[in-house]
Design an enzyme around this catalytic site. Sequence first.
Site, mmCIF file in Angstrom:
data_model
loop_
_atom_site.group_PDB
_atom_site.id
_atom_site.type_symbol
_atom_site.label_atom_id
_atom_site.label_comp_id
_atom_site.label_asym_id
_atom_site.label_seq_id
_atom_site.Cartn_x
_atom_site.Cartn_y
_atom_site.Cartn_z
ATOM 1 N N CYS A 22 54.410 -28.686 28.481
ATOM 2 C CA CYS A 22 53.192 -28.863 28.408
ATOM 3 C C CYS A 22 53.452 -28.328 28.941
ATOM 4 O O CYS A 22 51.438 -27.021 29.910
ATOM 5 C CB CYS A 22 52.366 -29.978 29.080
ATOM 6 S SG CYS A 22 52.181 -31.252 27.499
ATOM 7 N N LYS A 25 50.936 -24.535 27.612
ATOM 8 C CA LYS A 25 50.011 -24.909 26.954
ATOM 9 C C LYS A 25 49.425 -23.261 27.377
ATOM 10 O O LYS A 25 49.294 -22.576 28.232
ATOM 11 C CB LYS A 25 49.041 -26.077 27.677
ATOM 12 C CG LYS A 25 49.355 -27.810 27.137
ATOM 13 C CD LYS A 25 47.905 -28.394 27.988
ATOM 14 C CE LYS A 25 48.041 -29.479 27.210
ATOM 15 N NZ LYS A 25 47.222 -30.627 27.855
ATOM 16 N N ASP A 55 38.014 -34.219 25.749
ATOM 17 C CA ASP A 55 38.826 -35.374 26.193
ATOM 18 C C ASP A 55 39.808 -34.960 25.735
ATOM 19 O O ASP A 55 40.770 -34.240 24.170
ATOM 20 C CB ASP A 55 38.130 -36.456 25.900
ATOM 21 C CG ASP A 55 37.904 -37.219 26.476
ATOM 22 O OD1 ASP A 55 36.986 -37.695 27.199
ATOM 23 O OD2 ASP A 55 35.861 -36.393 26.784
ATOM 24 N N ASP A 56 40.733 -36.260 25.192
ATOM 25 C CA ASP A 56 42.111 -35.950 24.809
ATOM 26 C C ASP A 56 42.472 -36.209 23.425
ATOM 27 O O ASP A 56 44.125 -36.095 22.499
ATOM 28 C CB ASP A 56 43.031 -37.371 25.619
ATOM 29 C CG ASP A 56 43.256 -37.283 27.369
ATOM 30 O OD1 ASP A 56 43.623 -36.249 27.467
ATOM 31 O OD2 ASP A 56 42.601 -37.719 27.924
ATOM 32 N N ASP A 96 47.682 -38.971 24.634
ATOM 33 C CA ASP A 96 46.735 -38.857 23.855
ATOM 34 C C ASP A 96 45.657 -40.082 23.505
ATOM 35 O O ASP A 96 45.260 -39.850 23.884
ATOM 36 C CB ASP A 96 46.455 -37.678 23.351
ATOM 37 C CG ASP A 96 46.742 -36.202 23.542
ATOM 38 O OD1 ASP A 96 47.311 -36.136 24.754
ATOM 39 O OD2 ASP A 96 47.013 -35.372 22.505
ATOM 40 N N GLY A 144 55.872 -35.462 7.500
ATOM 41 C CA GLY A 144 55.224 -34.204 8.562
ATOM 42 C C GLY A 144 55.198 -33.072 8.163
ATOM 43 O O GLY A 144 55.430 -32.653 7.012
ATOM 44 N N HIS A 145 55.480 -32.072 9.095
ATOM 45 C CA HIS A 145 55.154 -30.171 8.308
ATOM 46 C C HIS A 145 56.320 -29.669 9.063
ATOM 47 O O HIS A 145 56.558 -30.334 10.881
ATOM 48 C CB HIS A 145 53.964 -29.701 8.607
ATOM 49 C CG HIS A 145 54.060 -28.488 7.727
ATOM 50 N ND1 HIS A 145 53.951 -28.484 6.861
ATOM 51 C CD2 HIS A 145 53.555 -27.827 8.570
ATOM 52 C CE1 HIS A 145 53.942 -26.936 6.012
ATOM 53 N NE2 HIS A 145 53.649 -26.358 7.406
ATOM 54 N N SER A 146 57.356 -28.897 8.301
ATOM 55 C CA SER A 146 58.237 -28.370 9.591
ATOM 56 C C SER A 146 58.124 -26.554 8.876
ATOM 57 O O SER A 146 57.609 -26.489 7.366
ATOM 58 C CB SER A 146 59.706 -28.877 8.658
ATOM 59 O OG SER A 146 59.834 -28.641 7.899
ATOM 60 N N ASP A 229 45.264 -38.277 30.549
ATOM 61 C CA ASP A 229 46.271 -38.028 31.427
ATOM 62 C C ASP A 229 46.267 -36.984 31.607
ATOM 63 O O ASP A 229 46.534 -36.143 31.452
ATOM 64 C CB ASP A 229 47.144 -38.560 30.156
ATOM 65 C CG ASP A 229 47.390 -38.060 28.630
ATOM 66 O OD1 ASP A 229 46.401 -37.077 28.252
ATOM 67 O OD2 ASP A 229 48.440 -37.754 27.935
#
Length: 335
Positions: A22, A25, A55-56, A96, A144-146, A229
């Site tokens: 993180c 970011k 917010d998260d 989150d 998902g996605h790659s 968080d």
Amino acid sequence: MGESGALGATYRLTQYAHGGGCACKIPPGELEEVVAGLIDAERPDDLLIGLDDGDDAAVVRIQGDRAVVATADFFTPVVDDPYDWGRIAAANALSDVYAVGGVPVVAVNLLGWPRDTLPMELAREVLRGGLDVAREARCHVAGGHSVDDPEPKYGMAVTGLADPGRLLRLDAGRPGTPLSLTKPLGIGVLNTRHKATGEVFPEAVAAMTTLNAEASRAALERGHRCATDVTGFGLLGHLYKMARASGVTAVVDSAAVPYLEGAREAVRAGYVSGGTRRNLAWVTPHADFGGVPEEDRLLLADAQTSGGLLVAGEVPGAPVVGELIARGPDALVVR
């Protein structure tokens, strides 16, 4: 040594990314400027939590007593072991949902991989780690996605459910409320040291892979309504957002804040990320630090990955690190 450990020893994943976790970011001030014009002047009634305060996760009411929670989170490697990175990234994304008082239901993987540089066996270990943590959370993982990416990146988009009448949000803090922190700080500086030296810090990995499910449940059971968080903006950055949204001042007792073993030594040795320094620069104009030394300021601003919950209210087993008071000249006071 297992498959994951052997591969991780050959390929140090943290060396294939410009940052880690993180701490990658976009700086909070820059991010707020980017999204400033994207918030509806009149928020729809069914959008219970949106972009307003940062917010998260987003929360939308779908029935009178049910709301859907949506979030996404991904980042570059924070540790060299691919399985552990997958576990950490999944716990971070799931957090989150817990941070707004929800329960995760289903997740999809988000994977960027330099397929010509790193073996796909490593990617499989990353995904296996994410799947194991999602199973611990009783959250389905469905595809998902790659993409082929010069830097490895991994995370999840997570959908959950929540009770609209029992949400945890940034703008619900009230004066006279204690502040509880459910995980120790220091993850960021230890990860920065790991990236630079290869040293492994098991306590940091254990903290990052611990789900915030129980902390969220405990906060809701006690009727608390304000939480966030602690991740890339550090304790001070996330607390500033809470204080600003709630119209209060947050007081931090720096001596009461818990830290992981080795965190202070890492700061003294200079293992401080650029993200942490940007966090401190962002909150400084809104803070009264008194005589608190720079070492403590940096630790309080340390960019966490998969950190704990910061709850306005007491949580069993979590130290009280400060309180919310009526709004004064500064949003943050650190003693």
